[in-house]
Design a protein around this motif. Structure first.
Motif, short mmCIF file in Angstrom:
data_model
loop_
_atom_site.label_atom_id
_atom_site.label_comp_id
_atom_site.label_asym_id
_atom_site.label_seq_id
_atom_site.Cartn_x
_atom_site.Cartn_y
_atom_site.Cartn_z
N LEU A 81 -27.43 54.38 7.04
CA LEU A 81 -28.62 53.54 7.10
C LEU A 81 -28.30 52.11 7.51
CD1 LEU A 81 -30.39 55.12 4.10
CD2 LEU A 81 -31.56 54.56 6.25
N GLU A 82 -29.20 51.53 8.32
CA GLU A 82 -29.07 50.16 8.80
C GLU A 82 -30.28 49.35 8.34
OE1 GLU A 82 -28.72 50.38 13.03
OE2 GLU A 82 -26.85 51.54 12.97
N LEU A 83 -30.11 48.02 8.36
CA LEU A 83 -31.19 47.14 7.92
C LEU A 83 -32.48 47.42 8.70
CD1 LEU A 83 -29.34 43.69 7.63
CD2 LEU A 83 -30.04 45.21 5.77
N GLY A 84 -32.34 47.68 9.98
CA GLY A 84 -33.51 47.90 10.84
C GLY A 84 -34.25 49.19 10.56
N ASP A 85 -33.68 50.03 9.72
CA ASP A 85 -34.37 51.27 9.35
C ASP A 85 -35.44 51.03 8.29
OD1 ASP A 85 -31.21 53.07 9.48
OD2 ASP A 85 -32.66 52.63 11.08
N SER A 86 -35.44 49.84 7.71
CA SER A 86 -36.45 49.51 6.69
C SER A 86 -37.83 49.59 7.31
CB SER A 86 -36.22 48.11 6.14
OG SER A 86 -34.98 48.03 5.47
N ALA A 87 -38.69 50.40 6.71
CA ALA A 87 -40.03 50.66 7.26
C ALA A 87 -40.73 51.61 6.31
CB ALA A 87 -39.94 51.30 8.65
N VAL A 88 -41.97 51.93 6.64
CA VAL A 88 -42.67 53.01 5.92
C VAL A 88 -42.66 54.23 6.83
CG1 VAL A 88 -44.79 53.76 4.79
CG2 VAL A 88 -44.14 51.34 4.73
#
Lengths: 114, 110
Positions: A81-88
């Motif tokens: 997982l990467e920071l940019g994967d943060s989402a709904v």
């Protein structure tokens, strides 16, 4: 009974971890989808399965892997997982993929990568 | 590549006002246009439009499609605070998925 259910509702994890989101629909639909909604609320298609067969595979990092054990379930596994994967992440289903039919959405999984 | 453009991106109105939300599209092999309302969680279905000029209505909400000019509008009359939400427009082509616009965020103040 919830028609399209996703678990977990919230997922907080560290960068580099691997995580899975599960989705189940009890509507008897043939087609299921994963959508990603970013911080600006833009909903973008990621994957779709029709009767366990992958029919949509948008430009998504190969760290994301969908799996459909049967037509009522579509899970999403994310590696490294990467920071940019943060989402709904929203799961959805529709009766038949190629027809004019509305999508039914799950309540979403809010993923936060720290 | 298919495009769905919604305007305005955000809107603040007073209770009782009438609002019009816009959705324009460029789609190969257009099949249908759908409107969804998203409050806290899952988008919920409002309308599906496939034919030009036929208004769909549900209470204070109505929508119409113009396939010649490639746009749709969603009207909400006598707005209430409960109408505050993001309104999403999506278009279906001959493929398998709905392609969404970026949404219009509507805030109705008392």
């Amino acid at each position: 009974d919830t028609a399209v259910s996703q678990t977990p509702k919230y997922l907080v994890t560290q960068m580099g971890n691997d995580k899975s989101i599960k989705c189940e629909q009890n509507l008897g639909h043939d087609t299921m989808y994963w959508y990603k909604q970013d911080s600006k609320k833009f909903l973008k298609i990621m994957f779709s399965y029709n009767n366990k067969e992958l029919i949509i595979n948008e430009t998504v990092p190969n760290r994301f892997s969908p799996k459909s054990p049967d037509k009522a379930h579509l899970n999403l596994h994310i590696n490294s997982l990467e920071l940019g994967d943060s989402a709904v992440y929203f799961c959805a289903s529709s009766p038949r993929a190629a027809f004019n039919e509305k999508l039914f959405f799950g309540s979403g999984t809010q993923l936060s990568v720290l | 590549e298919d495009k769905v453009v919604q305007s305005p991106l955000s809107l603040v109105v007073h209770e009782g006002d009438t609002v019009t939300l816009n959705c324009s599209y460029e789609v190969t092999n257009f099949r249908s246009l759908l409107w969804y309302k998203q409050e806290k969680k899952a988008p919920t279905f409002l309308f599906m439009l496939t034919s030009s000029g036929i208004e769909k209505k549900s209470g204070r909400l109505s929508s119409i499609l113009d396939k010649k000019e490639l746009f749709s509008i969603l009207n909400i009359t006598a707005t209430q605070t409960g109408d505050s939400a993001i309104y999403l427009c999506a278009v279906k082509n001959a493929g398998y998925a709905l392609n969404f616009g970026k949404g219009t965020s509507l805030l109705v103040t008392p």
